[in-house]
Write a protein that holds these residues in place. Structure first.
Motif, PDB file in Angstrom:
ATOM      1  N   GLU A 133       7.516   3.267   2.578  1.00  0.00           N
ATOM      2  CA  GLU A 133       7.327   3.041   0.954  1.00  0.00           C
ATOM      3  C   GLU A 133       5.599   2.501   0.851  1.00  0.00           C
ATOM      4  O   GLU A 133       5.238   2.459  -0.381  1.00  0.00           O
ATOM      5  CB  GLU A 133       8.041   1.884   0.355  1.00  0.00           C
TER       6      GLU A 133
ATOM      7  N   LEU B 129       3.087   3.665   2.457  1.00  0.00           N
ATOM      8  CA  LEU B 129       2.105   4.636   2.723  1.00  0.00           C
ATOM      9  C   LEU B 129       1.192   5.038   1.744  1.00  0.00           C
ATOM     10  O   LEU B 129      -0.077   4.895   1.952  1.00  0.00           O
ATOM     11  CB  LEU B 129       2.862   5.903   3.094  1.00  0.00           C
ATOM     12  N   ARG B 130       1.276   5.083   0.406  1.00  0.00           N
ATOM     13  CA  ARG B 130       0.261   5.482  -0.658  1.00  0.00           C
ATOM     14  C   ARG B 130      -0.628   4.162  -0.871  1.00  0.00           C
ATOM     15  O   ARG B 130      -1.697   4.267  -0.867  1.00  0.00           O
ATOM     16  CB  ARG B 130       1.127   5.800  -1.726  1.00  0.00           C
ATOM     17  N   ALA B 131      -0.060   3.015  -0.959  1.00  0.00           N
ATOM     18  CA  ALA B 131      -0.753   1.755  -1.082  1.00  0.00           C
ATOM     19  C   ALA B 131      -1.787   1.499   0.177  1.00  0.00           C
ATOM     20  O   ALA B 131      -2.952   1.214  -0.010  1.00  0.00           O
ATOM     21  CB  ALA B 131       0.033   0.459  -1.394  1.00  0.00           C
TER      22      ALA B 131
ATOM     23  N   CYS C 170      -2.991   3.952   2.218  1.00  0.00           N
ATOM     24  CA  CYS C 170      -3.999   5.012   1.971  1.00  0.00           C
ATOM     25  C   CYS C 170      -5.017   4.733   0.934  1.00  0.00           C
ATOM     26  O   CYS C 170      -6.302   4.895   1.495  1.00  0.00           O
ATOM     27  CB  CYS C 170      -3.141   6.328   1.549  1.00  0.00           C
ATOM     28  N   ASP C 171      -4.789   4.022  -0.081  1.00  0.00           N
ATOM     29  CA  ASP C 171      -5.795   3.474  -1.169  1.00  0.00           C
ATOM     30  C   ASP C 171      -6.601   2.299  -0.566  1.00  0.00           C
ATOM     31  O   ASP C 171      -7.842   2.241  -0.779  1.00  0.00           O
ATOM     32  CB  ASP C 171      -4.987   3.270  -2.347  1.00  0.00           C
TER      33      ASP C 171
ATOM     34  N   GLU D 294      -7.701  12.424   1.061  1.00  0.00           N
ATOM     35  CA  GLU D 294      -6.421  11.531   0.875  1.00  0.00           C
ATOM     36  C   GLU D 294      -5.521  12.389   1.762  1.00  0.00           C
ATOM     37  O   GLU D 294      -4.626  11.724   2.549  1.00  0.00           O
ATOM     38  CB  GLU D 294      -5.907  11.762  -0.504  1.00  0.00           C
ATOM     39  N   THR D 295      -5.456  13.640   1.914  1.00  0.00           N
ATOM     40  CA  THR D 295      -4.544  14.467   2.751  1.00  0.00           C
ATOM     41  C   THR D 295      -4.792  14.182   4.224  1.00  0.00           C
ATOM     42  O   THR D 295      -3.716  13.703   4.922  1.00  0.00           O
ATOM     43  CB  THR D 295      -4.919  15.993   2.511  1.00  0.00           C
TER      44      THR D 295
ATOM     45  N   MET E  40      -3.583  10.388   4.677  1.00  0.00           N
ATOM     46  CA  MET E  40      -2.084  10.360   4.711  1.00  0.00           C
ATOM     47  C   MET E  40      -1.476  11.005   6.264  1.00  0.00           C
ATOM     48  O   MET E  40      -0.651  10.451   6.560  1.00  0.00           O
ATOM     49  CB  MET E  40      -1.516  11.011   3.687  1.00  0.00           C
TER      50      MET E  40
ATOM     51  N   GLN F 252       1.011   8.872   8.853  1.00  0.00           N
ATOM     52  CA  GLN F 252       2.197   9.331   8.839  1.00  0.00           C
ATOM     53  C   GLN F 252       2.245   9.586  10.329  1.00  0.00           C
ATOM     54  O   GLN F 252       3.583   9.663  10.918  1.00  0.00           O
ATOM     55  CB  GLN F 252       2.457  10.465   8.183  1.00  0.00           C
TER      56      GLN F 252
END
Length: 201
Positions: A16, A18-20, A22-23, A33-34, A37, A41
């Protein structure tokens, strides 16, 4: 910030964030971003492993990644160390590094950790890191770590004909060695403009 309100978690156990995460990293070192991530991952129980610093309010405050060093199996490389820009200067980086070292020693059973930095030498020196020669986190150990299987089909390799060199002609001089300078305990080499450091844990 009180450290008892902080947790250091394995990113792959808490997707949960992961996105934060990455930012947070891309705010410091912009990258696709790809690609970012995909790198995050890849975190797992065996190296590579991403550790994240999280507040009790479930806000991500920091990240670092532990990467294997194939040539030095009893160690790992610490990289992508970042603390949220708004929270720097509050000892969060030191807290995250200490927890990462404990994880490396107690869970991964490692003996040494390496890192490279440009401009944060004093921060890492205060944590006990010392300057060392550059190392590579790529490749597969020593040249003797693999064996060639014998070929079933023998191939005749022609022996080159020896050409005689006239006597009295000196051989050409060897090429110049790469320049390496050591100033103020900082190792500068042609290959890297970063300072490499390590610590026994």
């Amino acid at each position: 910030m009180e450290t008892e309100n902080l947790s250091v978690l394995l990113l792959h156990k808490h997707p949960e964030f992961l996105r934060a995460c990455c930012d947070l990293i891309n705010d410091e070192w912009p990258r696709s971003e790809t690609a970012r991530m995909m790198s995050l991952q890849a975190s797992c129980d065996n190296l590579p492993t991403s550790l994240i610093l999280v507040s009790d309010a479930k806000q991500i405050l920091g990240h670092l990644k532990l990467t294997p060093i194939p040539a030095i199996p009893e160690s790992c490389f610490i990289e992508t160390v970042v603390i949220s820009k708004a929270l720097r200067g509050k000892k969060l980086g030191s807290f995250l590094m200490r927890r990462a070292e404990e994880y490396c020693k107690n869970v991964l059973k490692l003996e040494k950790v390496y890192l490279s930095t440009k401009g944060q030498e004093n921060f890492y020196a205060k944590l006990g890191y010392v300057i060392c020669e550059p190392i590579s986190i790529y490749g597969s150990g020593s040249p003797n770590s693999f064996k060639l299987s014998p070929s079933r089909n023998k191939v005749e390799i022609p022996v080159p004909r020896v050409v005689s060199i006239p006597t009295g002609v000196p051989p050409p001089p060897p090429p110049p060695m790469p320049e390496t300078s050591v100033n103020n305990n900082t190792i500068n080499t042609i290959k890297s403009n970063k300072t490499f450091m390590f610590k026994y844990i």
